[in-house]
Design an enzyme around this catalytic site. Structure first.
Site, short mmCIF file in Angstrom:
data_model
loop_
_atom_site.label_atom_id
_atom_site.label_comp_id
_atom_site.label_asym_id
_atom_site.label_seq_id
_atom_site.Cartn_x
_atom_site.Cartn_y
_atom_site.Cartn_z
N GLU A 259 -4.08 11.27 -8.26
CA GLU A 259 -2.97 11.72 -9.08
C GLU A 259 -3.33 10.74 -10.46
O GLU A 259 -3.54 9.52 -10.47
CB GLU A 259 -1.55 11.36 -8.65
CG GLU A 259 -0.47 11.49 -9.50
CD GLU A 259 1.01 10.87 -8.91
OE1 GLU A 259 1.82 11.24 -9.17
OE2 GLU A 259 0.61 10.01 -8.17
N LYS A 319 2.95 19.19 -7.58
CA LYS A 319 3.59 18.28 -6.89
C LYS A 319 4.83 18.83 -6.68
O LYS A 319 5.76 19.24 -7.46
CB LYS A 319 3.74 16.96 -7.82
CG LYS A 319 4.60 15.99 -7.07
CD LYS A 319 4.81 14.57 -7.84
CE LYS A 319 5.48 13.24 -7.06
NZ LYS A 319 5.47 12.21 -7.89
N CYS A 370 1.45 11.99 -4.13
CA CYS A 370 2.31 10.77 -4.57
C CYS A 370 3.34 10.86 -3.27
O CYS A 370 3.01 11.10 -2.05
CB CYS A 370 2.81 10.48 -5.72
SG CYS A 370 3.11 8.47 -5.78
#
Length: 524
Positions: A259, A319, A370
């Site tokens: 990321e 995401k 993440c």
């Protein structure tokens, strides 16, 4: 009340010690038992106060790493999450009065965990009991009952331990025998999968490279030199290509960048685009690039983009769970006027909804970016839809000097066990790693280093029982909690006014409280 609050305080601190950096997972049942003893025999209002003390003692130290973002962010987030334990304490005041109360309380604990993991906004799953079981005999149970199921087992262990303590303290031999037998049975059930671990039938393999390019400067700020971050990943990939050409490293089937390996839109920024193309053409295989992509004037997307050396950019994963007040600002007009630091987030990050794995070099790859790895929904959806392995693209630079990176890596290892998949983690500057389906670390890169990890990993397109069962455990727990609270309230209303409580502050909502007041003294 003071004694109860002290018990709750100690129990909360003890639960925080179950997670990284201490990682003393075996204290989880003891901490949960402390919560039960502290909240037993109270009215809802007092239960809320005691539960809140527990939550504060647990959650503030557990996410102390949020101070890297700002003390105000830490206080706000930990404060909100602590309130959930206050509500759990209030619910416990009622559920304690039901027969088989450890079961009802375990259901309530899981319900609160699931609730706070998705609300408010995108929720905050950190601190789930199941996230503490890495490197313990309980971890293999994840493949059978999922994260939610393991949390239920651990909560039940703690509440049964509390029931045993109460029975022994009151010299009630029969109840002690029942509680002890139930405790032993649940403990055995929790560790039984360690004797018969789930073993995915991997038949094919893929060779994967994870690039940790490192972050220039102090290492805790991607934007300090965002072009330098991209350059680092480009050069590391080009170096890998040279090693492959020299025959010293096996050519990977695909490469994973983290990321924020590009913090500007690679479709709009010519320099970034050229760097990516240079790296991809050099290695000659697809690269999963972590990029921030523009979505109009007011929004951005945090994406993993499959960049092919021949066809260029293709499939994308967005995401699922952007961080509120970190990647987007709810109620922007109000809060940016009150907190000037939020002006540093000029655009809101939009959430993704992709439920199918990416197709990379013939492999079905489930991706997570993440904090996505801590949520059940996105990963489990991709696994159910045929993902053969998982990747986690993460940028933990902000937290590089904190315990957050250890906690997230532990969660990632547990996801590998739960899903039965190999997980390849690419981080900007730590912790990158390749994790086997059993949660074992095949390879890892030290924080604040530039390193490329290459490994041949097993592929499996099946689904573990834990992925299938886990969500249903949460739903059933919520239903059970609702039923339990309803039964308690009905019992209270039937007996209301028939028994005057001796202590208004600590009286039970159930008419049977009068008969048990003397017994409650043992935990006051």
């Amino acid at each position: 009340m003071l004694k109860r609050c002290l018990v709750a305080l100690v129990a909360g601190v003890l639960l925080a010690a179950a997670f990284e950096p201490v990682a003393a997972a075996y204290v989880v049942p003891v901490a949960v038992a402390g919560f039960a003893l502290a909240t037993r025999g109270l009215r809802a209002r007092s239960g809320f106060v005691v539960g809140l003390v527990f939550g504060v003692a647990f959650y503030f130290p557990h996410i102390s790493w949020m101070t890297a973002v700002g003390t105000d962010a830490w206080l706000a987030l930990a404060g909100v999450e602590s309130l959930f334990y206050g509500l759990l304490g209030a619910a416990a005041a009622y559920l304690h009065r039901l027969r088989a109360w450890p079961l009802w309380l375990a259901a309530a604990w899981v319900t609160v965990e699931v609730w706070r993991s998705g609300w408010p906004f995108s929720g905050m799953p950190w601190g789930r009991l199941s996230f503490a079981v890495a490197d313990t005999p309980v971890a293999p149970a994840l493949a059978y009952v999922g994260m939610v199921g393991v949390s239920f087992l651990l909560a039940l262990l703690g509440f049964l331990l509390a029931a045993l303590v109460l029975a022994v303290a009151r010299a009630r031999d029969r109840r002690a025998l029942v509680a002890g037998a139930a405790l032993a049975g649940v403990a055995l059930l929790s560790v039984l999968p360690a004797a018969v671990p789930f073993e995915p039938a991997t038949e094919e393999t893929a060779t994967v490279a994870a690039v940790q390019g490192d972050v220039p400067g102090p290492g805790n700020d991607i934007l300090y030199d965002f072009r330098g971050v991209t350059d680092n990943h480009v050069e590391a990939t080009v170096d890998l290509a040279e090693q492959v050409a020299a025959g010293t490293v096996e050519r990977p089937d695909f490469v994973v960048w983290p990321e924020n390996s590009t913090a500007v839109d690679p479709f709009a920024d010519a320099s970034t685009n050229a760097g990516i193309r240079r790296a991809v053409e050099a290695i000659g295989v697809p690269v999963l690039v972590g990029a921030i992509v523009d979505a109009g004037q007011t929004n951005v997307l945090n994406q993993g983009i499959v960049w092919d050396p021949v066809t260029g950019p293709g499939e994308r994963y967005t995401k699922w769970h952007p961080v509120p007040y970190g990647e987007y600002i709810p109620f922007r007009e109000f809060f940016t006027g009150q907190f000037g630091r939020l002006a540093m987030i000029p655009r809101d990050m939009m959430s993704g909804t992709r439920e199918t794995p990416l197709e990379i070099a013939g492999t079905a790859v489930g991706d997570a970016i993440c904090f996505d790895v801590a949520y059940d929904d996105g990963i489990q959806a991709q696994v159910r839809n045929g993902a053969e392995m998982l990747t986690v693209q993460t940028s933990n630079a902000t937290f590089i000097e904190t315990d957050q990176i250890e906690q997230q890596f532990a969660i990632t290892r547990l996801r590998a066990i739960e899903t039965g998949k190999t997980v390849v983690v690419a981080a900007t500057n730590g912790v990158s790693g390749i994790i086997g389906p059993d949660g074992g670390v095949v390879a890892s890169a030290a924080p604040r280093t530039q390193e490329v990890l290459v490994a041949e990993v097993g592929l499996w397109e099946g689904t573990t029982p834990g992925v299938l069962v886990g969500p249903w455990v949460g739903r059933l727990a919520a239903i059970a909690t609702g039923i339990g609270l309803l039964l308690s309230v009905l019992a209270y209303r039937r007996g209301r006014g028939t028994t005057a409580p001796r202590n208004a502050d600590e009286a039970s909502p159930d008419p049977r409280a009068a008969r048990e007041d003397e017994e409650q003294e043992s935990v006051r």
